[in-house]
Design an enzyme around this catalytic site. Structure first.
Site, mmCIF file in Angstrom:
data_model
loop_
_atom_site.group_PDB
_atom_site.id
_atom_site.type_symbol
_atom_site.label_atom_id
_atom_site.label_comp_id
_atom_site.label_asym_id
_atom_site.label_seq_id
_atom_site.Cartn_x
_atom_site.Cartn_y
_atom_site.Cartn_z
ATOM 1 N N LYS A 262 0.839 -1.215 0.000
ATOM 2 C CA LYS A 262 0.000 0.000 0.000
ATOM 3 C C LYS A 262 0.873 1.265 0.000
ATOM 4 O O LYS A 262 0.624 2.192 -0.764
ATOM 5 C CB LYS A 262 -0.930 0.022 1.227
ATOM 6 N N ARG B 25 -9.689 0.541 9.089
ATOM 7 C CA ARG B 25 -9.285 -0.821 9.409
ATOM 8 C C ARG B 25 -10.373 -1.577 10.168
ATOM 9 O O ARG B 25 -10.197 -2.757 10.451
ATOM 10 C CB ARG B 25 -8.047 -0.765 10.301
ATOM 11 N N ARG C 264 12.119 -5.976 5.322
ATOM 12 C CA ARG C 264 12.126 -4.612 4.787
ATOM 13 C C ARG C 264 12.769 -3.596 5.728
ATOM 14 O O ARG C 264 12.743 -3.747 6.942
ATOM 15 C CB ARG C 264 10.717 -4.176 4.375
ATOM 16 N N ARG D 190 11.361 -0.926 11.029
ATOM 17 C CA ARG D 190 10.248 -0.702 11.946
ATOM 18 C C ARG D 190 10.279 -1.745 13.050
ATOM 19 O O ARG D 190 10.540 -2.915 12.808
ATOM 20 C CB ARG D 190 8.921 -0.804 11.182
ATOM 21 N N ARG E 247 -0.674 -8.723 13.286
ATOM 22 C CA ARG E 247 -1.250 -7.696 12.401
ATOM 23 C C ARG E 247 -2.096 -8.338 11.301
ATOM 24 O O ARG E 247 -3.138 -7.828 10.916
ATOM 25 C CB ARG E 247 -0.125 -6.831 11.808
#
Ligand code: AMP
Length: 216
Positions: free
Chosen positions: A13, A88, A127, A161, A172
């Site tokens: 996203k 969400r 990432r 992160r 998540r």
């Protein structure tokens, strides 16, 4: 034009939002980014959200909807909004309708990035990004051209992160399945949902999204 990018964490996203900004001059409204900024600045919202975010659970609907409302207020009415990571939950979807109406905006498209969960975990856990300019990288899929140097700004500092570890990612995903995926039928009933293959190469995903936007 106002659109929602919907998909589990790691679906791409943020990457696609960055491209929409470049191509269409739209503005990204990422509640995750807003919350991370609040945590870094140690604002009252940040102090409340920190532990919740580190666990992978969801921050309260009131907090994120208030953040979105404030961002829209600061934007010119002619600038299109890309909602990334919001709504969400069903309650947030309801709030978004009210917030958009109060700003004289309407939702044009909900673009669902469809992905495979195990592949997503691989994507997320590897990432990282440039600490200076935010350019995204990945241990397996996208290393800087010169090792240790950002392609875009030349910085040597990178960051990961805190919630990009496997346990938190699984939480998540579970939150996405339980609370976010169920809001899709609501938008499907309005005929504004388009499904895009989020596992395709990044450029192809962008082209597919552009095709949706060009459809009106
Ligand atoms: P993201 O960057 O979108 O993956 O968000 C990172 C974390 O911020 C999530 O795991 C949640 O803890 C929190 N968060 C971001 N957006 C929302 C939202 N719309 N509602 C509730 N919590 C959120």
């Amino acid at each position: 034009m106002n659109i929602i990018l919907l998909g589990p964490p790691g679906a791409g996203k943020g990457t696609q939002a960055a491209r929409l900004i470049e191509r269409h001059g739209m503005r990204q409204l990422s509640t995750g980014d807003m919350l991370r900024a609040a945590v870094a600045a140690q604002t009252p919202i940040g102090l409340k959200a920190k532990a919740v975010m580190e666990s992978g659970a969801l921050v309260s609907d009131e907090i994120v909807s208030a953040l979105i409302d404030a961002e829209l207020l600061a934007m010119g009415p002619e600038v299109g909004a890309i909602f990334d990571g919001y709504p969400r939950t069903a309650a947030q979807a309801e709030s978004l309708d009210a917030i958009l109406a109060s700003h004289g905006r309407a939702l044009d498209h909900v673009i669902e990035l469809a992905v495979d969960e195990d592949e997503l975990v691989r994507r997320i856990v590897g990432r990282y990004s440039c600490a200076q300019c935010g350019e995204g990288y990945h241990d397996q899929f996208k290393q800087p051209r010169v090792p240790g140097t950002c392609d875009k700004c030349g910085s040597h500092e990178f960051k990961r992160r805190k919630d990009d570890n496997e346990d938190t990612v699984r939480t998540r995903m579970a939150e996405y399945r339980a609370k976010t995926a169920p809001i899709l039928p609501l938008y499907e009933a309005r005929g504004i949902v388009s499904r895009v293959d989020g596992m395709a190469p990044i450029d192809q995903v962008t082209d597919a999204i552009d095709a949706v936007l060009a459809s009106g």
